[in-house]
Write a protein that holds these residues in place. Structure first.
Motif, PDB file in Angstrom:
ATOM      1  N   ALA A 133      11.177  -4.492   5.473  1.00 41.69           N
ATOM      2  CA  ALA A 133      11.810  -5.296   4.892  1.00 41.69           C
ATOM      3  C   ALA A 133      11.413  -6.637   3.768  1.00 41.69           C
ATOM      4  N   THR A 134      10.167  -7.220   3.545  1.00 42.15           N
ATOM      5  CA  THR A 134      10.121  -7.919   3.306  1.00 42.15           C
ATOM      6  C   THR A 134       9.830  -7.783   1.905  1.00 42.15           C
ATOM      7  N   GLY A 135       9.455  -6.729   1.590  1.00 37.71           N
ATOM      8  CA  GLY A 135       9.015  -6.212   0.189  1.00 37.71           C
ATOM      9  C   GLY A 135       9.886  -5.310  -0.732  1.00 37.71           C
ATOM     10  N   GLY A 136       9.895  -3.664  -0.821  1.00 43.61           N
ATOM     11  CA  GLY A 136      10.895  -2.674  -1.665  1.00 43.61           C
ATOM     12  C   GLY A 136      11.853  -3.076  -1.012  1.00 43.61           C
ATOM     13  N   THR A 137      12.777  -2.509  -2.217  1.00 47.51           N
ATOM     14  CA  THR A 137      14.334  -2.160  -1.911  1.00 47.51           C
ATOM     15  C   THR A 137      14.487   0.039  -2.473  1.00 47.51           C
ATOM     16  N   GLN A 147      12.369   3.958  -4.846  1.00 50.65           N
ATOM     17  CA  GLN A 147      11.402   2.885  -4.114  1.00 50.65           C
ATOM     18  C   GLN A 147      11.654   1.705  -4.787  1.00 50.65           C
ATOM     19  N   GLU A 148      11.720   0.840  -5.105  1.00 57.77           N
ATOM     20  CA  GLU A 148      11.753  -0.398  -5.835  1.00 57.77           C
ATOM     21  C   GLU A 148      10.555  -1.233  -5.163  1.00 57.77           C
ATOM     22  N   ASP A 149       9.781  -1.513  -6.061  1.00 51.72           N
ATOM     23  CA  ASP A 149       8.627  -2.364  -5.294  1.00 51.72           C
ATOM     24  C   ASP A 149       8.916  -3.838  -5.573  1.00 51.72           C
ATOM     25  N   TRP A 150      10.385  -4.385  -5.613  1.00 53.68           N
ATOM     26  CA  TRP A 150      10.898  -5.889  -5.486  1.00 53.68           C
ATOM     27  C   TRP A 150      12.145  -5.744  -4.990  1.00 53.68           C
ATOM     28  N   ASP A 151      12.706  -7.523  -4.535  1.00 51.85           N
ATOM     29  CA  ASP A 151      13.756  -7.514  -3.971  1.00 51.85           C
ATOM     30  C   ASP A 151      15.081  -7.566  -5.644  1.00 51.85           C
ATOM     31  N   THR A 162       0.816  -1.146  -0.011  1.00 49.96           N
ATOM     32  CA  THR A 162       0.150   0.221   0.013  1.00 49.96           C
ATOM     33  C   THR A 162       0.620   1.281   0.145  1.00 49.96           C
ATOM     34  N   ALA A 163       0.240   2.499   0.309  1.00 46.67           N
ATOM     35  CA  ALA A 163       1.198   3.444  -0.645  1.00 46.67           C
ATOM     36  C   ALA A 163       1.953   3.645   1.065  1.00 46.67           C
ATOM     37  N   THR A 164       0.806   3.429   2.365  1.00 47.06           N
ATOM     38  CA  THR A 164       1.821   3.787   3.721  1.00 47.06           C
ATOM     39  C   THR A 164       3.117   2.611   3.515  1.00 47.06           C
ATOM     40  N   TYR A 165       2.978   1.498   2.685  1.00 41.66           N
ATOM     41  CA  TYR A 165       4.397   0.941   3.125  1.00 41.66           C
ATOM     42  C   TYR A 165       5.319   1.815   2.023  1.00 41.66           C
ATOM     43  N   ASP A 166       4.968   2.220   1.184  1.00 42.93           N
ATOM     44  CA  ASP A 166       6.107   2.767   0.152  1.00 42.93           C
ATOM     45  C   ASP A 166       6.481   3.587   0.977  1.00 42.93           C
TER      46      ASP A 166
END
Length: 455
Positions: free
Chosen positions: A417-421, A320-324, A184-188
Motif C-alpha cells: 500500500a505504500t508503493g504502487g497502484t 501495476q504502476e510504481d507510484w501513487d 522488488t519484483a516480489t512487491y510488484d
C-alpha cells in the motif's frame, strides 16, 4: 537525513499552469495521451552519452552525478523519461541554491546510455567513473543493467542508487555501495495478487485459472516465478507458462496458446516494443479473459505504448504502476511538476519521470547530509537517509510513504500500500483501484470483462 532536515528545502515555486488532466477520478493519468519522448527534443539532445544535462553556474563548485539510463534500444522511451525526471529535479535543486552544506555547489548531471544492454551498461558506468569523475551514479532501469553497472560502481567504491531494476539480485549481493529506492519484483507481483484477492472476495470466486507470458530475462522469469508461488498458495491453477524471446515481430502463436488455455487471468511481463506487439495480437485474436490482462508494468507504463495503440486494444487491462497516481489530484506541488513535465518534455507525467525525479532528489539529500563528495561519507549518508512522505516533501514524487534503507540497502517502504497502484484502463483512461489508499471514492473495476462479442 531526518525528516526535520528534509523539510528545510525551499520550494522552487515553478511558474506553470495548474491545469493538468491526469486520471479519471484522479485528474487524468495521461498515460493514454502521452507522446513518449518524440516531443522531447531538447532533452534528447542533452542525453548524449557523456554530455551534461544541465550547465552549472559559471562560478562556485560543481558536483557531478552520473545519470545512467537506457536511451537507445528496447527501453529507450522509458529510459528517457527517467532521465527527464532526474534533469527536472536537478534544475529545481540548483535553482534553490544547490548543495548548501557545500557552499551552494551546483549539481551537474552527466548522462550516459546503457543501450538497454547489460554489457553496454557496465562500460558506460566505468566511463562515468574513470573519465567523467562522477561522485555517485543513479540509474539504470533494466534489472540486468542495474546489476551489471552497480557491480562496476562497487568495484570502484562509488555510491550507486538503483532506480527501476526489480530483480532481487540488485541488493542481495552484500554490496555496501549499492542502494535501491524502488520496489522488488516480489512487491510488484504481490500488489497484483492482493488486488485479485479482493476481486475474488467481491465476486465470490473460489479459485482462478491463470496464464503466464513473459520475456525470458531475469526480470520476466522473476515475475512469473513469484506469481506462480503466490497463486499456488491460493490454490489457483496454472494453465500456461510461456517464456518468450524478446524482439519478435509477431506473437500470434503465443496469444493463441493463451486463447486455447481458457485462462481466467493473464499475467504479462514485457518492455515497450514487445508489449505493443503482444497487446495487438491479443486484440486481433479476440482473446477473452474474464478477469483481465494484468501487466507488471514495463511497457504498459510507457507513454509510447499508449501512443502506438488504439484505446480499444488496451481497454480493460490492469497495470501495476510504481507510484501513487492520485498525487497529482491531492497535492498542489505535484500538479506544478506535472504541468512542467508536459510543458518541457511534451508528455503527461509518468511513473518513470516520477522515479527519475525521486532518485535525483535522494542523491541530493545524500550530498547535503555528507557535505563532501568523499565516497565513504556519501555511502554512509545514503544509508542514514530517512525521508517521510508528509505530502509536501518534493523528493517523494513516486508516492512512497518513506525512504528508509534496510541492512541490504533496500528501501523498506517501496511495496504494498505504500508503493504502487493497480489501475484499470477504462475508455482509454487509467482508473486507480487498489490499494484503497491510492484510489478515490467512486472508482470501481469493470468486471467481469465483457467478451469481444459483447463489446
Amino acid at each position: 537525513m531526518r525528516k526535520e532536515k528534509v523539510k528545510r528545502l525551499l520550494s522552487l515555486g515553478l511558474v506553470v499552469a495548474m491545469t493538468v488532466s491526469m486520471i479519471t477520478g484522479c485528474g487524468n493519468s495521461g498515460a493514454g495521451n502521452g507522446t513518449g519522448t518524440g516531443e522531447s527534443s531538447a532533452a534528447s539532445e542533452a542525453s548524449k552519452e557523456g554530455e551534461a544535462a544541465e550547465t552549472p553556474a559559471a562560478s562556485g563548485d560543481v558536483v557531478k552525478i552520473g545519470s545512467l539510463w537506457p536511451l537507445t534500444g528496447g527501453s529507450a522511451t522509458i529510459g528517457q523519461q527517467h532521465a527527464d525526471g532526474a534533469e527536472a529535479a536537478i534544475k529545481e535543486i540548483n535553482a534553490n541554491g544547490g548543495i548548501k552544506s557545500m557552499g551552494g555547489a551546483q549539481i551537474q548531471l552527466v548522462v550516459a546510455d546503457t543501450e538497454t544492454a547489460a554489457d553496454k551498461a557496465s562500460v558506460a558506468c566505468e566511463r562515468l567513473i574513470t573519465d567523467d569523475k562522477v561522485s555517485m551514479i543513479i540509474g539504470a532501469y533494466n534489472s540486468t543493467c542495474c546489476i551489471s553497472s552497480s557491480e562496476v560502481a562497487q568495484k570502484y567504491s562509488i555510491p550507486f542508487i538503483s532506480q527501476g531494476g526489480v530483480a532481487t539480485a540488485v541488493t542481495d549481493r552484500g554490496y555496501d555501495y549499492v542502494y535501491r529506492i524502488n520496489n522488488t519484483a516480489t512487491y510488484d507481483v504481490l500488489e497484483m495478487i492482493t488486488a485479485l484477492d479482493t476481486i475474488c472476495e467481491e465476486n465470490d470466486l473460489d479459485t482462478l485459472t491463470y496464464a503466464l507470458v513473459y520475456e525470458n530475462s531475469d526480470w520476466g522469469a522473476d515475475n512469473a516465478r513469484i506469481w506462480k508461488e503466490a497463486a499456488d498458495e491460493r490454490g489457483w491453477t496454472c494453465v500456461l507458462d510461456e517464456p518468450v524471446t524478446n524482439g519478435q515481430a509477431d506473437m500470434t502463436s503465443q496469444v493463441l496458446k493463451v486463447k486455447d488455455s481458457g485462462a481466467d487471468v493473464l499475467n504479462v511481463s514485457f518492455y515497450t516494443d514487445d508489449s505493443i506487439v503482444f497487446a495487438n495480437a491479443v486484440y486481433a485474436n479476440q482473446v477473452d479473459l474474464p478477469w483481465g490482462v494484468w501487466s507488471v508494468g514495463g511497457g504498459w507504463q510507457d507513454a509510447a505504448f499508449f501512443e502506438a495503440l488504439d484505446q480499444e486494444v488496451y481497454n480493460y487491462h490492469f497495470v501495476q504502476e510504481d507510484w501513487d497516481m492520485c498525487g497529482v489530484q491531492n497535492h498542489e506541488w505535484i500538479q506544478e511538476v506535472a504541468a512542467n513535465c508536459k510543458d518541457t518534455y511534451g508528455y503527461e507525467m509518468t511513473s518513470f519521470f516520477a522515479q527519475g525525479w525521486t532518485v535525483a532528489y535522494v542523491a541530493y539529500y545524500a550530498l547535503e547530509a555528507a557535505g563532501t563528495t568523499d565516497p565513504e561519507a556519501l555511502r554512509d549518508a545514503i544509508k542514514g537517509i530517512e525521508l517521510y512522505n508528509d505530502g509536501e516533501d518534493r523528493a517523494l514524487l513516486s508516492g512512497y510513504s518513506a525512504i528508509v534503507f534496510d541492512d541490504k540497502n533496500q528501501n523498506t517502504f517501496a511495496g504494498g500500500a505504500t508503493g504502487g497502484t493497480i489501475v484499470q484502463y477504462q475508455d482509454g483512461a487509467a482508473v486507480p483501484l487498489y490499494p484503497a489508499e491510492h484510489s478515490v471514492e467512486g472508482n470501481t473495476p469493470i468486471l467481469p470483462i465483457p467478451s469481444f462479442s459483447e463489446r
